[in-house]
Design an enzyme around this catalytic site. Sequence first.
Site: not given
Length: 204
Positions: A188, A186, A109, A113
């Site tokens: 996004e 990048p 992934d 977070d």
Amino acid sequence: MAKEVQHLRVTYNDIHNLIRRRTPEIAKAYNPDLLIAIGGGGFFPARVMRTFLREETQNKTLQIQAIGLSLYEPVDGTSVEQLGNEVIRTQWLDDSGKMLLGRRNLIVDEVDDTRKTLRYAVSELKRDVEAELLKHPEDKRAKLRAATRFAIFVVHNKKKPKLAEIDPETLYFSGDDVEDVWLDYPWEATNIEEHDRLAAQDRQ
Ligand code: 5GP
């Protein structure tokens, strides 16, 4: 006043190079034989990692499988209790247990977070393996279970208290450990030249 969230822009090259640097260690310590990308952020990293794993493992081209997971998004009027921070499956593997059994599976992934997504992925894939094991003779199960391994690679791990834990037998690799900032990836960006220009500017 609400605290402003700091952003860190990362470029395709940054990600490529983080993966290049970490892959030899992953090949040596784990030598995966199946990549499972968590979509959409894990797709590009998994594909890049395959290139470097191929270099490390005498041209073995690994299969990349995909799962889709997303954290339940708050909508107006939803109470905190209802949110429950659920992970939602948007895509899963066909005959997952059979595919994973006896393999060294590497889950890929882009970012760890709260760790909820990774925790969900590992525990659900392991559950599928356990269901598959029931189809095998009892005396063969322990050996098959031991041969089925899971590890995780994330491009970025945020250094912060995590809201979920991953079992200790799952190896964990990160490309980089970063502060608790918001990472702008990048893929996004709608204007990649502008993204790269601002990333270079931030660096100075
Ligand atoms: P988790 O909280 O479960 O570890 O991460 C859930 C998902 O939230 C990640 O897979 C990723 O899609 C998204 N996410 C978390 N932090 C960031 C971030 O800093 N930048 C971006 N672009 N996405 C993030």
